[in-house]
Structures are given as C-alpha cells and as structure tokens.
Design a protein around this motif. Structure first.
Motif, PDB file in Angstrom:
ATOM      1  N   THR A 199      -2.965   3.130  -4.243  1.00 15.42           N
ATOM      2  CA  THR A 199      -4.417   2.887  -4.264  1.00 15.42           C
ATOM      3  C   THR A 199      -4.856   2.169  -2.999  1.00 15.42           C
ATOM      4  OG1 THR A 199      -4.594   2.876  -6.671  1.00 15.42           O
ATOM      5  CG2 THR A 199      -6.243   1.626  -5.465  1.00 15.42           C
ATOM      6  N   LEU A 200      -4.100   1.169  -2.593  1.00 16.79           N
ATOM      7  CA  LEU A 200      -4.421   0.458  -1.355  1.00 16.79           C
ATOM      8  C   LEU A 200      -4.470   1.423  -0.177  1.00 16.79           C
ATOM      9  CD1 LEU A 200      -4.726  -1.941   0.596  1.00 16.79           C
ATOM     10  CD2 LEU A 200      -2.233  -2.233   0.463  1.00 16.79           C
ATOM     11  N   ARG A 201      -3.487   2.278  -0.052  1.00 23.80           N
ATOM     12  CA  ARG A 201      -3.437   3.195   1.098  1.00 23.80           C
ATOM     13  C   ARG A 201      -4.620   4.149   1.090  1.00 23.80           C
ATOM     14  NH1 ARG A 201       1.380   2.665   3.689  1.00 23.80           N
ATOM     15  NH2 ARG A 201       3.099   1.726   2.506  1.00 23.80           N
ATOM     16  N   ARG A 202      -4.995   4.657  -0.073  1.00 20.85           N
ATOM     17  CA  ARG A 202      -6.127   5.579  -0.155  1.00 20.85           C
ATOM     18  C   ARG A 202      -7.431   4.874   0.219  1.00 20.85           C
ATOM     19  NH1 ARG A 202      -6.060   7.899  -6.037  1.00 20.85           N
ATOM     20  NH2 ARG A 202      -8.091   8.715  -5.313  1.00 20.85           N
ATOM     21  N   ALA A 203      -7.642   3.676  -0.311  1.00 20.33           N
ATOM     22  CA  ALA A 203      -8.864   2.939   0.009  1.00 20.33           C
ATOM     23  C   ALA A 203      -8.911   2.572   1.483  1.00 20.33           C
ATOM     24  CB  ALA A 203      -8.938   1.673  -0.850  1.00 20.33           C
ATOM     25  N   HIS A 204      -7.792   2.121   2.008  1.00 22.06           N
ATOM     26  CA  HIS A 204      -7.731   1.676   3.411  1.00 22.06           C
ATOM     27  C   HIS A 204      -8.011   2.829   4.365  1.00 22.06           C
ATOM     28  CE1 HIS A 204      -6.569  -1.417   6.316  1.00 22.06           C
ATOM     29  NE2 HIS A 204      -5.921  -0.483   6.982  1.00 22.06           N
ATOM     30  N   ALA A 205      -7.605   4.049   3.989  1.00 22.43           N
ATOM     31  CA  ALA A 205      -7.866   5.225   4.833  1.00 22.43           C
ATOM     32  C   ALA A 205      -9.357   5.545   4.888  1.00 22.43           C
ATOM     33  CB  ALA A 205      -7.082   6.425   4.307  1.00 22.43           C
ATOM     34  N   GLU A 206     -10.085   5.205   3.817  1.00 25.41           N
ATOM     35  CA  GLU A 206     -11.533   5.457   3.770  1.00 25.41           C
ATOM     36  C   GLU A 206     -12.296   4.384   4.527  1.00 25.41           C
ATOM     37  OE1 GLU A 206     -14.947   7.583   2.788  1.00 25.41           O
ATOM     38  OE2 GLU A 206     -12.850   8.135   2.454  1.00 25.41           O
ATOM     39  N   HIS A 207     -11.950   3.106   4.290  1.00 27.97           N
ATOM     40  CA  HIS A 207     -12.538   1.976   5.014  1.00 27.97           C
ATOM     41  C   HIS A 207     -11.550   0.825   4.912  1.00 27.97           C
ATOM     42  CE1 HIS A 207     -15.839  -0.323   6.825  1.00 27.97           C
ATOM     43  NE2 HIS A 207     -15.363  -1.336   6.133  1.00 27.97           N
ATOM     44  N   PRO A 208     -11.232   0.171   6.029  1.00 28.26           N
ATOM     45  CA  PRO A 208     -10.173  -0.850   6.015  1.00 28.26           C
ATOM     46  C   PRO A 208     -10.377  -1.915   4.942  1.00 28.26           C
ATOM     47  CG  PRO A 208     -10.771  -0.322   8.267  1.00 28.26           C
ATOM     48  CD  PRO A 208     -11.763   0.395   7.393  1.00 28.26           C
ATOM     49  N   VAL A 209      -9.318  -2.172   4.218  1.00 26.68           N
ATOM     50  CA  VAL A 209      -9.300  -3.216   3.183  1.00 26.68           C
ATOM     51  C   VAL A 209      -8.945  -4.542   3.849  1.00 26.68           C
ATOM     52  CG1 VAL A 209      -8.201  -3.987   1.041  1.00 26.68           C
ATOM     53  CG2 VAL A 209      -8.613  -1.540   1.426  1.00 26.68           C
ATOM     54  N   THR A 210      -9.664  -5.592   3.505  1.00 17.39           N
ATOM     55  CA  THR A 210      -9.394  -6.916   4.062  1.00 17.39           C
ATOM     56  C   THR A 210      -8.244  -7.612   3.360  1.00 17.39           C
ATOM     57  OG1 THR A 210     -11.713  -7.191   4.724  1.00 17.39           O
ATOM     58  CG2 THR A 210     -10.395  -9.203   4.508  1.00 17.39           C
ATOM     59  N   ALA A 211      -8.220  -7.521   2.023  1.00 19.84           N
ATOM     60  CA  ALA A 211      -7.218  -8.256   1.256  1.00 19.84           C
ATOM     61  C   ALA A 211      -6.945  -7.572  -0.067  1.00 19.84           C
ATOM     62  CB  ALA A 211      -7.686  -9.690   1.012  1.00 19.84           C
ATOM     63  N   VAL A 212      -5.739  -7.755  -0.549  1.00 23.53           N
ATOM     64  CA  VAL A 212      -5.368  -7.375  -1.909  1.00 23.53           C
ATOM     65  C   VAL A 212      -4.980  -8.646  -2.640  1.00 23.53           C
ATOM     66  CG1 VAL A 212      -3.636  -6.229  -3.336  1.00 23.53           C
ATOM     67  CG2 VAL A 212      -4.632  -5.025  -1.380  1.00 23.53           C
ATOM     68  N   GLN A 213      -5.506  -8.809  -3.849  1.00 21.95           N
ATOM     69  CA  GLN A 213      -5.203  -9.993  -4.649  1.00 21.95           C
ATOM     70  C   GLN A 213      -4.477  -9.556  -5.917  1.00 21.95           C
ATOM     71  OE1 GLN A 213      -7.657 -13.184  -7.266  1.00 21.95           O
ATOM     72  NE2 GLN A 213      -8.370 -12.962  -5.162  1.00 21.95           N
ATOM     73  N   ASN A 214      -3.208  -9.899  -6.001  1.00 18.80           N
ATOM     74  CA  ASN A 214      -2.406  -9.627  -7.181  1.00 18.80           C
ATOM     75  C   ASN A 214      -1.661 -10.895  -7.589  1.00 18.80           C
ATOM     76  OD1 ASN A 214      -3.068  -6.843  -6.602  1.00 18.80           O
ATOM     77  ND2 ASN A 214      -1.212  -6.221  -7.671  1.00 18.80           N
ATOM     78  N   GLU A 215      -1.257 -10.952  -8.832  1.00 16.14           N
ATOM     79  CA  GLU A 215      -0.464 -12.089  -9.279  1.00 16.14           C
ATOM     80  C   GLU A 215       0.902 -12.050  -8.597  1.00 16.14           C
ATOM     81  OE1 GLU A 215       1.161 -14.237 -13.373  1.00 16.14           O
ATOM     82  OE2 GLU A 215      -0.191 -12.499 -13.501  1.00 16.14           O
ATOM     83  N   PHE A 216       1.351 -13.221  -8.109  1.00 18.00           N
ATOM     84  CA  PHE A 216       2.648 -13.306  -7.442  1.00 18.00           C
ATOM     85  C   PHE A 216       3.111 -14.752  -7.467  1.00 18.00           C
ATOM     86  CE2 PHE A 216       5.143 -13.539  -3.332  1.00 18.00           C
ATOM     87  CZ  PHE A 216       6.267 -12.886  -3.831  1.00 18.00           C
ATOM     88  N   SER A 217       4.324 -14.936  -7.953  1.00 13.28           N
ATOM     89  CA  SER A 217       4.898 -16.282  -8.042  1.00 13.28           C
ATOM     90  C   SER A 217       6.386 -16.137  -8.276  1.00 13.28           C
ATOM     91  CB  SER A 217       4.262 -17.067  -9.193  1.00 13.28           C
ATOM     92  OG  SER A 217       4.639 -16.499 -10.443  1.00 13.28           O
ATOM     93  N   LEU A 218       7.060 -17.255  -8.457  1.00 14.92           N
ATOM     94  CA  LEU A 218       8.485 -17.216  -8.750  1.00 14.92           C
ATOM     95  C   LEU A 218       8.802 -16.428 -10.019  1.00 14.92           C
ATOM     96  CD1 LEU A 218       9.542 -20.824  -7.751  1.00 14.92           C
ATOM     97  CD2 LEU A 218      10.680 -18.730  -6.977  1.00 14.92           C
ATOM     98  N   TRP A 219       7.869 -16.380 -10.962  1.00 15.47           N
ATOM     99  CA  TRP A 219       8.176 -15.637 -12.184  1.00 15.47           C
ATOM    100  C   TRP A 219       7.388 -14.345 -12.326  1.00 15.47           C
ATOM    101  CZ3 TRP A 219       6.649 -18.460 -17.383  1.00 15.47           C
ATOM    102  CH2 TRP A 219       5.279 -18.626 -17.466  1.00 15.47           C
ATOM    103  N   THR A 220       6.650 -13.947 -11.312  1.00 12.51           N
ATOM    104  CA  THR A 220       5.950 -12.661 -11.288  1.00 12.51           C
ATOM    105  C   THR A 220       6.214 -12.027  -9.931  1.00 12.51           C
ATOM    106  OG1 THR A 220       4.240 -13.388 -12.845  1.00 12.51           O
ATOM    107  CG2 THR A 220       3.714 -11.501 -11.448  1.00 12.51           C
TER     108      THR A 220
END
Length: 319
Positions: A152-173
């Motif tokens: 999804t990121l790649r498809r959106a970025h090809a249409e118009h550059p994406v600034t940021a992606v926000q996903n959960e990320f930590s030691l347990w995710t």
C-alpha cells in the motif's frame, strides 16, 4: 535532543503522542495536559501527534489552547467509532474532518495529516490524489498513512510522495521489521512508531490490572487480560532487572532500542503527566546492549495479540 528527518523538517528524534489527553488511559484534565506539553517542549520534543478520535476532538482542542506554532504537528482522520467501528477515506469526508481538526487546533494548516486507517474499497491511488490536492492547496505540509502494508505504501508513494507511515512498533510488536521499515527507508519515508512503550508495559513500574472498564481499552486487550497479562509481566521482568543494573530507566531503554532500529524511525510515546517525560531520555545503547535486550525479549515473546478482533478489522496484514 538529536534530530531526525520528517518530511522537509528536522524534528526531535523522540516525538509525543497525545492520545492520552483524550482520557483513554485514565483521568486527566486540561491544566495537567498543558503542563505536560510545556514539559515536552522543554525536553526538546518538537513533533506532536494527535487525531480527531482521541477523546472525540478533546486532544486537538487542548493542543489548540496550548497554541505553540513552532511545533511540527500531525493529526489524523478516518476512523468512525460507531457502533459499528468503521472507516471512511472519501474526499468529502476527509475535507470535512480536516476543517474540523484545523478549527480545534486553531490553525489554517497542519504539517502532517494521516489517514488513520485505510478504507479497502477505495483505491489507495485515489486516496493519494485527495491528499495531494490538499497539499497543493496549502492545508497540509505532507500526508501519511497508518497501519498499512509495504505494498500500500509503494502504491500511494508512486501517486504522490508519502511523508510518513505510522504503525505500532516496540519491543513486543515487531511486525514492521518484516518489510515496512525497510520499504520506508528505501523510499525516504519516515517511520513513526506509535505505542513504543507497549501501552505502559515498558513504563516506570510494572502495570497492575486496574484498567477502567469501558474506557481504557487495555481492559479487553488480549495482551492485558489473564493469563496473558501475568505472563507478559513475567517476560518483561528480566528486562526491568537489566535496566536497573545498567542504570537505565525502563522507558528510556525501550525507546533507545526503537531508535536503534533505523535512523528514519521516530517513536512517539505518550503520557498524561510531565513527570514521566524524564524517563524517556538518556539511555545510550551499544551493540552488546541491543543484543542482550533481544536475548531477553526476542521477537514474538509477547503473549496475546496486540489488538482485539474488532480493532484489527482495518489493519492491513501482510505477513
């Protein structure tokens, strides 16, 4: 504080997530929230993240009353709490939500605007086109996506550059390490890590099962209900012991681990009070420290899913 690139700006390497200002993790009040924002700015935090759904606009209203204009500000739209919980990504809805957010924030533009969850039946290229028009109109500095897959990121970025992606990320995710963090690095997109402290699991003291029923969603979250909750406390205990031995705060070490996973990663921990901010700073990890932390907390150690089934409905799964 060290700086990292977010779009066209340099921001503090650690940002601030303002979800708790909406009362979603416990009681709070306006004065306490404003003092917390002051303390964050004093600590060198220059990126602030909120959303229209946090307290149904309350978090945005508090930030609007704070009134600082030298802060890089992000907000989000796209989730409708319902019932039933659903999402919308059509242009008319996005524009309506943005105008409402700007009014609460007392701004005429926002530096970063996320789609909180993707609506599956709207092509992401159409969504990117909507966001591109808002950028061209000067209402947004850039746009982002949340809880999406690398494709999804790649498809959106090809249409118009994406600034940021926000996903959960930590030691347990750790799912973003299976492709998304790498895709962001390749495309020059910032990866903004939400819940980097595990919704309190990596806080100052071990959590207790005293979550507010019907308000604090941890009360029904799989990782915070028994027997998973006790198992997770036991799994994290050796990490807490390591932090005490090395003179780190638990939160500081957990954030330092996230920061060490890539120089394009910006964690956005949250808190209701200024007191906890000091725990976030100061931990410095070397390669041996990181290896020891990952020995104690290997990928996949957590007991239970990070969300309940009803919250996973519009989270993109790709592995």
């Amino acid at each position: 504080m060290k700086q990292r690139r977010l779009g066209t700006r340099e921001v503090g390497a650690i940002g601030f997530g303002a979800m708790s200002f909406g009362g979603m993790f416990g009681p709070t009040d306006e004065a306490t929230s404003l003092a917390c924002l002051d303390a964050a700015a004093d600590a060198g935090i220059t990126h602030l993240d909120t959303a229209d759904i946090y307290g149904m606009g309350l978090s945005e209203e508090i930030i609007g009353k704070w009134g600082r204009r030298d802060i890089h500000l992000a907000t989000k739209c796209g989730i409708l709490n319902g019932p039933p919980r659903t999402v919308r990504n059509d242009e008319a809805y996005i524009r309506k939500c943005l105008e409402q957010s700007l009014r609460r924030l007392k701004r005429d533009h926002v530096e970063l605007y996320y789609i909180h969850r993707r609506q599956p039946d709207i092509p992401v290229e159409d969504l990117a086109g909507t966001m591109a028009r808002l950028v061209q109109e000067g209402k947004l500095g850039g746009y982002g996506l949340s809880e999406v897959s690398p494709s999804t990121l790649r498809r959106a970025h090809a249409e118009h550059p994406v600034t940021a992606v926000q996903n959960e990320f930590s030691l347990w995710t750790r799912l973003p390490q299976l492709g998304l963090i790498q895709a962001c690095r390749e495309l020059g997109v910032a990866f903004v890590a939400f819940s980097p402290l595990g919704r309190g699991m990596f806080g100052r003291a071990p959590l207790k099962r005293d979550f507010r029923t019907g308000i604090d969603f941890r009360d029904t979250n799989p990782r915070f209900i028994e027997p998973n909750f006790s198992a997770n406390l036991a799994a994290v205990a050796p990490f807490r012991a390591l932090c005490a031995e090395r003179g780190w705060t638990v939160a500081g070490a957990a954030l330092a681990w996230v920061l060490a996973q890539g120089d394009h990663i910006i964690p956005i921990p949250g808190t209701r009070t200024a007191d906890h901010l000091r725990d976030w700073l100061g931990a410095e990890l070397d390669a041996a420290d990181i290896a020891e932390i990952e020995r104690l907390l290997p990928a996949g150690f957590a007991h239970g899913d990070r969300y309940g089934d009803h919250q996973m409905a519009f989270v993109e799964r790709y592995c």
